[in-house]
Write a protein that holds these residues in place. Structure first.
Motif, PDB file in Angstrom:
ATOM      1  N   UNK A  56      -2.299   4.154  -1.996  1.00  0.00           N
ATOM      2  CA  UNK A  56      -0.981   4.715  -2.265  1.00  0.00           C
ATOM      3  C   UNK A  56       0.066   3.718  -1.797  1.00  0.00           C
ATOM      4  N   UNK A  90      -2.002   6.133  -6.083  1.00  0.00           N
ATOM      5  CA  UNK A  90      -0.669   6.613  -6.420  1.00  0.00           C
ATOM      6  C   UNK A  90       0.321   5.490  -6.135  1.00  0.00           C
ATOM      7  N   UNK A  91       1.283   5.307  -7.014  1.00  0.00           N
ATOM      8  CA  UNK A  91       2.398   4.433  -6.684  1.00  0.00           C
ATOM      9  C   UNK A  91       3.683   5.225  -6.846  1.00  0.00           C
TER      10      UNK A  91
ATOM     11  N   UNK B  13      -5.747  10.530  -4.548  1.00  0.00           N
ATOM     12  CA  UNK B  13      -4.750  10.237  -3.516  1.00  0.00           C
ATOM     13  C   UNK B  13      -3.358  10.398  -4.097  1.00  0.00           C
ATOM     14  N   UNK B  14      -2.474  10.936  -3.304  1.00  0.00           N
ATOM     15  CA  UNK B  14      -1.112  11.168  -3.757  1.00  0.00           C
ATOM     16  C   UNK B  14      -0.206  11.199  -2.529  1.00  0.00           C
ATOM     17  N   UNK B  15       0.937  10.575  -2.624  1.00  0.00           N
ATOM     18  CA  UNK B  15       1.845  10.533  -1.484  1.00  0.00           C
ATOM     19  C   UNK B  15       3.167  11.209  -1.791  1.00  0.00           C
ATOM     20  N   UNK B  17       7.118  11.061  -0.452  1.00  0.00           N
ATOM     21  CA  UNK B  17       8.027  10.243   0.341  1.00  0.00           C
ATOM     22  C   UNK B  17       9.398  10.916   0.387  1.00  0.00           C
ATOM     23  N   UNK B  21      10.479  12.287  -3.137  1.00  0.00           N
ATOM     24  CA  UNK B  21       9.783  13.491  -3.582  1.00  0.00           C
ATOM     25  C   UNK B  21      10.306  14.767  -2.944  1.00  0.00           C
ATOM     26  N   UNK B  99       6.791  10.143   5.449  1.00  0.00           N
ATOM     27  CA  UNK B  99       5.868   9.946   4.328  1.00  0.00           C
ATOM     28  C   UNK B  99       4.573  10.672   4.620  1.00  0.00           C
ATOM     29  N   UNK B 101       0.872  11.024   3.088  1.00  0.00           N
ATOM     30  CA  UNK B 101      -0.068  10.472   2.120  1.00  0.00           C
ATOM     31  C   UNK B 101      -1.400  11.175   2.321  1.00  0.00           C
ATOM     32  N   UNK B 103      -5.417  11.983   0.803  1.00  0.00           N
ATOM     33  CA  UNK B 103      -6.545  11.765  -0.089  1.00  0.00           C
ATOM     34  C   UNK B 103      -7.430  12.997  -0.012  1.00  0.00           C
ATOM     35  N   UNK B 321       4.541  10.418 -10.418  1.00  0.00           N
ATOM     36  CA  UNK B 321       3.430   9.746  -9.765  1.00  0.00           C
ATOM     37  C   UNK B 321       2.704   8.924 -10.806  1.00  0.00           C
TER      38      UNK B 321
END
Lengths: 329, 329
Positions: A56, A90-91, B13-15, B17, B21, B99, B101, B103, B321
């Motif tokens: 990420x 994820x970016x 995986x996803x974040x 921020x 977000x 943040x 993050x 998974x 995303x």
């Protein structure tokens, strides 16, 4: 560690945040390598084999394409070297710092238990896999204005450039320290070897300094520990450069962090085998009630402060990592 | 998807921020729930069963203990609800934004293939699992100054507080929209059902808006698509509130993002079964050369812009995303 299917699955997550764990002017190719390496180190310390990773990235708008390309090239380089594949992620944009968050998935082949922090017993010998304080010296050099001069199109550190005068020895040791800090090479095979041969009762990688990580190991194992101060292997770089940096070599070795060597507890009857592997004795586990102490080798004993890079209490160059505990939830 | 052992392992995986977000003044308990939910949604969309998660938190120094407690309580609440366990992770300081993050690791029981984006064929029907644009309406309301009034000690949204005058209907729809945005409830069971009964040729969760996510599905499957504009199920909230927000309802539904409904491609002979599940027909996949188009239902056809929350080209409230592709490395 999760049981499922034939083998067991391992997973470890670790994040690097700009201005906490790195600075934007550090070489991005090496940052990419390091971001993966510190995660591979966690899996390797358990005796597992890393297989895949999820990435990420939170990317600030002022990051240049060249920087991002170099960062990704570094990640790809470390992934190819370790034989791990990108499995997703994820970016997203970041309003401020660049953040690199990685989860590495691995396997634990065979039937042996994974190496954990919790298996040590009072009486076990305490070993480390290499000299300490070198990476911390590199970080202190960066803070003091030293810079790496890069070669091979930003892929390797050619030399260390001092902010002022420096001797040839200082420059040589500084290069070594910058390499240890910016391009660490974790012990990816040692954990598997220790586990396969059942040599260790507990192990972990040294990311936050011997003092703090030893506290974690003894807390998990329900023991105390007695470190022999003169036995702590201080690297050549901290020995040569600590005075220049206004630090004590032993302080860099005990509290510096990011060594990425292994800290290993060993039952007494296996110590001779450990020593033949070149591992370095630094002390012995004790009953819990004695806490963590460090002996000065001439009869004095003092309490070992569990300080290290607990970055919640440090200026924004501290680097430590702490896992969220299941007890949090 | 990784094969290993008896079952297959899934990871996503996803974040999230801060200020990209979410905003700091959103309820932290719901933020914790959402951070896990959006990741569970990815696993569920593949037809898998989430089992464990790893959490990396980068915590700014000005975050209050009460905020962090509420955030962690929300994570724990969502984890308990979904039956997933915290398996590790990392906490560190952040120089700026909070943040989160995550998974999620899951299993793919049985022998069926996972649902992916790449299995669709020209001719397949295109369905969504529920009304669209509700979450985007909630985000637009927050940007326009609406706020949630919380109940149950910050755990649920009691009502929507407008910045000025608002009718009862507007308030009711606004509450629905804020709930959809701040406390999304992804379709955790539908993916498994579709996969077990082999009903879908491709599926994914709608996180960045129908237009952008459909582009991803058609790119992965090598097809085009024709969306029937009047068939797109626009939620009651965007219908009731779009004008107030200076938006078009269809724009919120096509480009809004964070619906967390499933987008599903279905071979023609299975469409009747899909419709009995209550899924909503929105169009049909076409040969690749026709691209992505939207029909207006009265004979006109225009190109469907693959816009959505591609936050690299949007102000800092965008939310999309994008996974880093293996091709990156």
């Amino acid at each position: 560690v999760a049981r499922g299917g034939r083998g067991r699955q391992l997973a470890a997550a670790d994040g690097l945040v700009e201005s906490i764990h790195f600075r934007r002017d550090e070489p991005p190719f090496l940052l990419g390598r390091k971001a993966l390496a510190v995660n591979l180190s966690d899996i390797a310390a358990m005796g597992g084999r890393p297989r895949r990773f999820l990435l990420t990235l939170a990317i600030p708008s002022d990051l240049t394409p060249a920087y991002l390309d170099a960062l990704v090239a570094g990640l790809a380089d470390a992934a190819a070297e370790a034989g791990v594949l990108l499995a997703g992620g994820d970016t997203c944009a970041s309003p401020g710092p660049l953040m690199i968050s990685i989860t590495v998935l691995g396997e634990l082949p065979g039937a042996e238990a994974p190496l954990t922090r919790s298996g040590a017993r009072a009486g076990d010998g305490l070993y480390v896999s290499g000299p300490l304080g070198v990476s911390a010296t590199g970080r202190a050099l960066l803070e003091a204005g030293w810079r790496p001069a890069m070669a091979r199109r930003g892929r390797t550190i050619d030399r260390a450039v001092p902010p002022g005068e420096a001797t040839l020895t200082q420059r040589t040791r500084a290069r070594e320290a910058l390499r240890a800090h910016l391009d660490p090479r974790p012990r990816l095979d040692l954990g598997r070897h220790l586990r396969a041969r059942r040599l260790a009762s507990a192990a972990m990688d040294l990311s936050d300094g011997l003092a703090m990580d030893l506290r974690r190991l003894t807390d998990a194992s329900g023991t105390g520990a007695r470190v022999i101060g003169p036995a702590v292997p201080i690297g050549d770089a901290p020995r040569a450069l600590a005075a220049l940096l206004g630090r004590e070599p032993i302080d860099l070795a005990l509290h510096g962090g990011e060594d990425y060597e292994l800290l290993i507890a060993v039952p007494p009857h296996r110590e001779a085998r450990l020593e033949r592997l070149g591992l370095l004795f630094v002390g012995r586990l004790t009953p819990r009630r004695t806490g963590l102490v460090i002996a000065d080798g001439v009869g004095g004993v003092s309490r070992l402060r569990p300080a290290g890079f607990d970055h919640f209490n440090r200026p924004p160059t501290g680097r430590g990592r702490g896992a969220p505990s299941p007890a949090m939830l």
